[in-house]
Each structure stands twice: as C-alpha cells, then as structure tokens.
Design a protein around this motif. Structure first.
Motif, PDB file in Angstrom:
ATOM      1  N   ILE A  72      22.188  44.886 -31.899  1.00 52.91           N
ATOM      2  CA  ILE A  72      21.804  45.502 -30.511  1.00 52.91           C
ATOM      3  C   ILE A  72      21.793  43.887 -29.565  1.00 52.91           C
ATOM      4  N   PRO A  73      21.021  42.762 -29.979  1.00 50.10           N
ATOM      5  CA  PRO A  73      21.299  41.833 -28.999  1.00 50.10           C
ATOM      6  C   PRO A  73      21.727  40.790 -28.933  1.00 50.10           C
ATOM      7  N   VAL A  74      23.461  41.174 -29.483  1.00 51.91           N
ATOM      8  CA  VAL A  74      24.782  41.287 -29.425  1.00 51.91           C
ATOM      9  C   VAL A  74      25.879  41.849 -28.543  1.00 51.91           C
ATOM     10  N   THR A  75      24.998  42.786 -28.580  1.00 52.18           N
ATOM     11  CA  THR A  75      25.908  44.042 -27.461  1.00 52.18           C
ATOM     12  C   THR A  75      25.961  43.326 -25.717  1.00 52.18           C
ATOM     13  N   GLY A  76      24.325  42.800 -25.297  1.00 53.09           N
ATOM     14  CA  GLY A  76      25.165  41.988 -24.132  1.00 53.09           C
ATOM     15  C   GLY A  76      25.894  40.959 -23.438  1.00 53.09           C
ATOM     16  N   PHE A  77      26.102  40.154 -24.676  1.00 50.07           N
ATOM     17  CA  PHE A  77      26.890  39.319 -24.656  1.00 50.07           C
ATOM     18  C   PHE A  77      28.677  40.453 -24.454  1.00 50.07           C
ATOM     19  N   LEU A  78      28.754  41.506 -25.722  1.00 49.53           N
ATOM     20  CA  LEU A  78      30.149  41.359 -26.296  1.00 49.53           C
ATOM     21  C   LEU A  78      30.256  42.812 -24.673  1.00 49.53           C
ATOM     22  N   LEU A  79      29.133  43.222 -23.749  1.00 46.97           N
ATOM     23  CA  LEU A  79      29.828  44.153 -23.037  1.00 46.97           C
ATOM     24  C   LEU A  79      29.623  43.335 -21.296  1.00 46.97           C
ATOM     25  N   GLN A  80      29.156  42.061 -21.816  1.00 43.83           N
ATOM     26  CA  GLN A  80      29.967  41.310 -20.178  1.00 43.83           C
ATOM     27  C   GLN A  80      31.173  40.412 -20.967  1.00 43.83           C
ATOM     28  N   ARG A  81      31.301  40.344 -21.839  1.00 45.01           N
ATOM     29  CA  ARG A  81      32.543  39.404 -22.744  1.00 45.01           C
ATOM     30  C   ARG A  81      33.774  40.741 -22.341  1.00 45.01           C
ATOM     31  N   PHE A  82      33.718  42.140 -22.718  1.00 44.95           N
ATOM     32  CA  PHE A  82      35.204  42.524 -23.180  1.00 44.95           C
ATOM     33  C   PHE A  82      34.488  43.864 -22.369  1.00 44.95           C
ATOM     34  N   HIS A  83      35.995  44.438 -21.867  1.00 48.33           N
ATOM     35  CA  HIS A  83      35.860  45.740 -21.189  1.00 48.33           C
ATOM     36  C   HIS A  83      35.286  46.882 -22.256  1.00 48.33           C
ATOM     37  N   ILE A  84      34.687  47.849 -20.862  1.00 52.50           N
ATOM     38  CA  ILE A  84      33.533  48.698 -21.470  1.00 52.50           C
ATOM     39  C   ILE A  84      34.397  49.737 -22.368  1.00 52.50           C
ATOM     40  N   ARG A  85      36.185  49.897 -22.405  1.00 52.73           N
ATOM     41  CA  ARG A  85      36.795  50.654 -22.849  1.00 52.73           C
ATOM     42  C   ARG A  85      37.138  49.923 -24.266  1.00 52.73           C
ATOM     43  N   ARG A  86      36.960  48.802 -24.070  1.00 52.81           N
ATOM     44  CA  ARG A  86      37.804  48.569 -25.660  1.00 52.81           C
ATOM     45  C   ARG A  86      36.185  48.299 -26.380  1.00 52.81           C
ATOM     46  N   VAL A  87      35.439  48.462 -26.137  1.00 52.83           N
ATOM     47  CA  VAL A  87      33.237  48.376 -26.674  1.00 52.83           C
ATOM     48  C   VAL A  87      33.971  49.272 -27.325  1.00 52.83           C
ATOM     49  N   THR A 122      26.874  52.070 -34.303  1.00 52.20           N
ATOM     50  CA  THR A 122      25.098  52.455 -33.895  1.00 52.20           C
ATOM     51  C   THR A 122      24.410  51.277 -33.011  1.00 52.20           C
ATOM     52  N   ALA A 123      24.489  50.801 -33.641  1.00 61.27           N
ATOM     53  CA  ALA A 123      24.188  49.986 -32.302  1.00 61.27           C
ATOM     54  C   ALA A 123      24.220  49.820 -30.346  1.00 61.27           C
ATOM     55  N   ILE A 124      25.407  49.893 -30.878  1.00 62.38           N
ATOM     56  CA  ILE A 124      26.475  49.562 -29.413  1.00 62.38           C
ATOM     57  C   ILE A 124      26.447  50.053 -28.365  1.00 62.38           C
ATOM     58  N   MET A 125      25.993  51.699 -29.526  1.00 62.32           N
ATOM     59  CA  MET A 125      26.440  52.741 -28.610  1.00 62.32           C
ATOM     60  C   MET A 125      25.466  53.485 -26.894  1.00 62.32           C
ATOM     61  N   MET A 126      23.795  53.112 -27.845  1.00 61.35           N
ATOM     62  CA  MET A 126      22.819  53.675 -26.411  1.00 61.35           C
ATOM     63  C   MET A 126      23.343  51.862 -26.004  1.00 61.35           C
ATOM     64  N   PRO A 127      23.204  50.700 -25.598  1.00 62.45           N
ATOM     65  CA  PRO A 127      23.061  50.012 -24.463  1.00 62.45           C
ATOM     66  C   PRO A 127      25.132  49.994 -24.008  1.00 62.45           C
ATOM     67  N   LEU A 128      26.182  51.093 -24.293  1.00 64.70           N
ATOM     68  CA  LEU A 128      27.403  50.271 -23.427  1.00 64.70           C
ATOM     69  C   LEU A 128      27.363  52.330 -23.011  1.00 64.70           C
ATOM     70  N   LEU A 401      23.126  41.409 -14.456  1.00 61.74           N
ATOM     71  CA  LEU A 401      22.367  41.328 -15.847  1.00 61.74           C
ATOM     72  C   LEU A 401      22.226  42.710 -16.612  1.00 61.74           C
ATOM     73  N   TYR A 402      23.083  44.220 -15.889  1.00 64.93           N
ATOM     74  CA  TYR A 402      23.181  45.337 -16.535  1.00 64.93           C
ATOM     75  C   TYR A 402      22.920  45.114 -18.064  1.00 64.93           C
ATOM     76  N   SER A 403      23.722  44.572 -18.269  1.00 65.55           N
ATOM     77  CA  SER A 403      24.356  44.848 -19.744  1.00 65.55           C
ATOM     78  C   SER A 403      22.718  43.938 -21.064  1.00 65.55           C
ATOM     79  N   HIS A 404      22.551  42.822 -20.584  1.00 66.43           N
ATOM     80  CA  HIS A 404      21.817  42.516 -21.185  1.00 66.43           C
ATOM     81  C   HIS A 404      20.361  43.571 -20.947  1.00 66.43           C
ATOM     82  N   GLY A 405      20.357  43.430 -20.026  1.00 70.99           N
ATOM     83  CA  GLY A 405      18.910  44.899 -19.800  1.00 70.99           C
ATOM     84  C   GLY A 405      19.017  45.903 -20.595  1.00 70.99           C
ATOM     85  N   SER A 406      20.120  46.168 -21.359  1.00 68.81           N
ATOM     86  CA  SER A 406      20.178  47.468 -21.984  1.00 68.81           C
ATOM     87  C   SER A 406      20.141  46.796 -23.426  1.00 68.81           C
ATOM     88  N   ALA A 407      19.983  45.839 -23.752  1.00 74.20           N
ATOM     89  CA  ALA A 407      20.324  45.257 -24.772  1.00 74.20           C
ATOM     90  C   ALA A 407      18.979  44.693 -25.334  1.00 74.20           C
TER      91      ALA A 407
END
Length: 514
Positions: A72-87, A122-128, A401-407
């Motif tokens: 979950i803490p890594v999802t902030g970076f993932l959502l910032q670095r990649f398109h939502i569709r790919r994530v 599962t960890a990625i879905m709610m922040p996404l 900061l939305y993606s980091h806040g979600s994470a």
C-alpha cells in the motif's frame, strides 16, 4: 500540473465514460475486499482438509495482511508514475492470478502463494479507486461518491463470513475462490476495455532504500500487532521485537522521505500532513478503525465464550450492523456535500463513544438483543464518520498529492486495524488471566477482560470526540482551486525554495504526529 480537477475540461463523452469507470472500480473493489474476510470462518475446514496446525493456517491471513501493509505505501508512487488504466490492469491481473492459484492449489504451500499474489492486487485497488474518484468527480459530488465507496467498505466485510459459510456448507473450500474468479476476470476485461487515463504520470525513479525500509516499518508494525493479538502457538518473531523494528524503521522511513521530498522523489510524499484537515482526519480514521476492528474481534469471543452461542448466531449478530453502515453511506455522502463534515463526524463520534461506554456493561447475563442493538448503533456512528473523514482528508490536498494521500489512508487503515485488534485482545487477556488463576470461571474471567477492553476503547473514543470539535468545513471548490494555483505558481517561480519550505513544514508536522 493543475490545481483543478480534470472535470473542468472533460467532454460529455468522457464524463459518460467516467460514470462507467467508477462502477467498474467499485465492483472490482467489492470483490477484492470480500476476499479479505472469506477466510475468517474457513480456517477449521482448511486445517482439517490440508492436515496443518491452526498456527500454520493462520498464515493465510497473516501473510495477506503483511503483503497489504508492504504494498500500500508504494501505491502512491505507482499512481504517480503510471497511468490509472495500467495500474488497474496490473492490480486485477495479480488478484485474478492469485485467485486462480488458490482455486487450483493442491496443498497449503500453493494456497499461501495464491493468497500472497491476491494481496498484491488487493492492496492497490482502494488507493486506485480513491485517486480515480478525486481526479474525475467534481468537489460538490465527492461526498455521495465516497458514500457509495463506503458501501463497499462496509458491506463486503460484513457478508464475507456469511458467503464463506454458505459455500463451505455445500461445496469444497476451493470454491471460495472459484466463485470469485469469473467475476474478477470479467472486471479485468471490462476495465481494460473502458477505463481511460485521467492523470498525467510524471517520470520518477523509485528509491529502493525507501521500499526496503517501508517494508520493514509497515510490515513489522502490522505483523507485531497481529501477533500480539493472536492466539495459539508462539509467533515466529516475538511481537514486541517486530513492533520495535517497525517503529525504528518508520522513523528512518520518515527521515528518508523528508530528504527525498526536496527533489520531489519521495516514495510516499509526507507533505500530505502539512494539511491540518488531512492530519486531523487521519487521526480520527485511525481511532475509528481501531474501534471497528477491536469490536469485530471482541464481540465473537464474547458471544461464543461468555454468552454460549454458536458461530451461526455470531455471524447473524454482526451482519445487521455492517449492512446498516452500507445502507446509510449514500445518504451520509449527500449530507456531506451539503453541510460539510462536522455535522456528521461529531454526532458519529458521540454515538461511537456512548456505545463503547455501553458495551462496558456487557456481562455473563447480558441479553443477546442488547448486544445486537449495541453493534447496530455503533455501526451507525461509524457510518456517519467514515465518508466525511475520507472525503474531507483527500479533498484538502492539492491534486498532485491525491495518490500519496490515498496511500497514506490505506496504510493507516491497515495499521490501525491491526493495532485495534491487538490492543483490545491484549487488555482482555491481561485482565482475564489473573481472574482465571484466582479461581474464576472461564466465562466470568473473559467477561471481566472484555469489560476492561471496552473501557479502554471508550476512553480513546471520548478523546476522539473532543478532537472532532476542531474539524472545519473544507473550502469551496473555487477557493481550493485558487489556493492550489497559487501554490503551483510559487513552485514555478522557484523550485528549490518551495521544496525546502514544504520539507520544513512537513518536518514540523512530522514532529507533531510522530
């Protein structure tokens, strides 16, 4: 980068697409959250079928929680670095693959592997989901949308044990996963076809040291709290060692992120805590989840070990509260959009506090109807809090900061849930053990322990209620956009100075929350 959400420039066709994207994400999130709780009543069946000890079987849940805490803490970076569709495709692919492995598992090792792969998705879905909502839904409609998300968060865990029990009565345990697999694959296919990209990824290199320290910090805390509140054989690593390692690693992680923020390279951007509304909301979310998970773990023990009812009765007692929380969520969301957070959060916290004080009255002769009523009213109070807190917390942040806040929200939920479970169980055990040694009966000793645990929970909830009185209504969308634009203008004028200022502010905030 822009301070305004993308809906200001979207075409009608794009908005229609977004109306389809949110339901798709909701269904996918429902499936993955449901999967978190279906194991709760399956452990006896699995231990018998697979020929393993209970302490071994518990790793199917413990490993799942550990992976969640690490990813979950890594999802902030993932959502910032990649398109939502790919994530999304990556998350649902992991979940579907893990579900398939569990369905075909010939033994415990493969079943555990499948659960670990499932947890990664599962960890990625709610922040996404939360990040997508913040980027596609206008500020005046976010409350009702997050209210709908709260249905998923409340109903899926509530019906998970019931669904699992029904499947286990008629079919082999593998069908707990086989029944979910087609829905997961369908969600993956529809999402790949219809989800569009609503964010602008920024190139960034991942800091490997941050990932390692994050895994030690959040994994150590969740493992330590979970083991502290567990039963059965001694854990592999003593709980207090894991908690100490997690605490020290968390301090190192925070220090590392503050340094990396100066170059906008943080794995988890802690500048989210420079928002006072976000910080206060996160504290209240943590207290709420501690109360929720602590109550969820104590009530079954109380109903079965003190009052003497079976597992079916226990499931039926907990079901109405979860369903009520889901049913009121859309109404709470609409009220939030109209009136803001305080008229909902403060009464919700008051109800939570009063019910926890009422639960301190539970004894060996308490009528089951009183227990049901208490859980329903507690669910009402928590339902009034979750949507305004989550929406207000993320809505107080600038868009980048939305993606980091979600994470951060997801991480806090995991740690608070584990801490709440551990704290309530530890208090109960510390009070019950001397009573047993003194000759008290099992039911009387456990009732005394549960009384003490709820007494602590009521005290914490009282403090949380006082804190809700300091919640302020979020600024209007136009004002928030103007503030964000002003901040971006300052950053454009001088990249080094704003970063340093932001870091200093984060440092000050960190000293207040650490």
């Amino acid at each position: 980068m822009t301070g305004r959400t993308p809906e200001t420039t979207e075409t009608p066709s794009q908005r229609r697409s977004d109306r389809l994207v949110i339901p798709l994400l909701l269904v996918s999130a429902f499936v993955v959250i449901l999967n978190e709780t279906i194991m709760s009543v399956a452990l006896p069946v699995l231990t018998r079928d697979l020929g393993i000890a209970v302490s071994t079987g518990q790793w199917l849940t413990s490993a799942f929680m550990l992976v969640m805490a690490v990813v979950i803490p890594v999802t902030g970076f993932l959502l910032q670095r990649f398109h939502i569709r790919r994530v999304f495709i990556a998350a649902m692919t992991l979940f579907s693959l893990g579900t398939l492995i569990c369905f075909l598992a010939p033994g415990f090792a493969f079943l555990l592997l499948g659960r670990i792969v499932q947890a990664g998705g599962t960890a990625i879905m709610m922040p996404l989901l939360m990040t997508t909502v913040m980027n596609t839904v206008s500020a005046d409609r976010r409350g009702r949308t997050v209210g709908t998300i709260s249905i998923v968060m409340a109903v899926a865990p509530a019906i998970g044990p019931t669904v699992s029990g029904l499947i286990l009565q008629a079919l082999d345990w593998r069908w707990m996963f086989g029944s979910v697999l087609p829905i997961a694959v369908l969600g993956l296919a529809l999402g790949a076809a219809f989800i569009r990209n609503v964010t602008e990824p920024r190139p960034a290199a991942i800091d490997v040291l941050s990932v390692i320290v994050s895994a030690l910090a959040f994994g150590g805390l969740v493992y330590g709290f979970s083991a502290l509140g567990g039963e059965g054989a001694a854990p592999v690593v003593p709980p207090w060692y894991a908690i100490a390692l997690g605490t020290v690693s968390l301090a190192v992680f925070v220090w590392r992120q503050i340094r990396l923020q100066r170059g906008d390279r943080a794995l988890l951007d802690l500048r989210v805590f420079t928002s006072g509304r976000f910080s206060l909301s996160i504290v209240l979310v943590a207290v709420s989840f501690m109360a929720l998970f602590g109550t969820i773990i104590l009530l079954p023990l109380y109903i079965q070990n003190v009052l003497g009812f079976d597992t079916l009765a226990t499931g039926l007692v907990l079901l109405p509260g979860g369903l009520l929380m889901g049913l009121i969520a859309p109404l709470v969301g609409r009220l939030f959009d109209r009136y803001g957070p305080r008229p909902l959060v403060s009464p919700g916290a008051a109800i939570m506090t009063l019910v926890l004080w009422g639960m301190t009255l539970f004894g060996t002769g308490t009528p089951l109807g009183f227990v049901v009523a208490a859980h329903i009213v507690l669910s009402l109070g928590l339902g009034l809090m979750f949507t305004p807190l989550l929406t207000g917390a993320l809505g107080s942040l600038p868009q980048y900061l939305y993606s980091h806040g979600s994470a951060v929200v997801g991480t806090v939920q995991q740690i608070a849930g584990a801490a709440g479970t551990a704290t309530f169980i530890a208090v109960m055990s510390s009070v019950a053990a001397p009573r047993l040694s003194g000759g008290a009966g099992d039911a009387a000793a456990e009732a005394a322990g549960i009384h003490a645990a709820f007494l602590l929970g009521a005290g914490i909830a009282t403090t949380a209620f006082v804190a809700t009185l300091f919640i302020r209504r979020a600024p209007e969308p136009a004002e928030a956009a103007a503030d964000a634009d002003a901040q971006e203008s300052e950053e454009a004028d001088g990249a080094v100075q704003p970063a340093a200022t932001g870091t200093a502010t984060a440092d000050r905030q960190d000293s207040s929350i650490g």
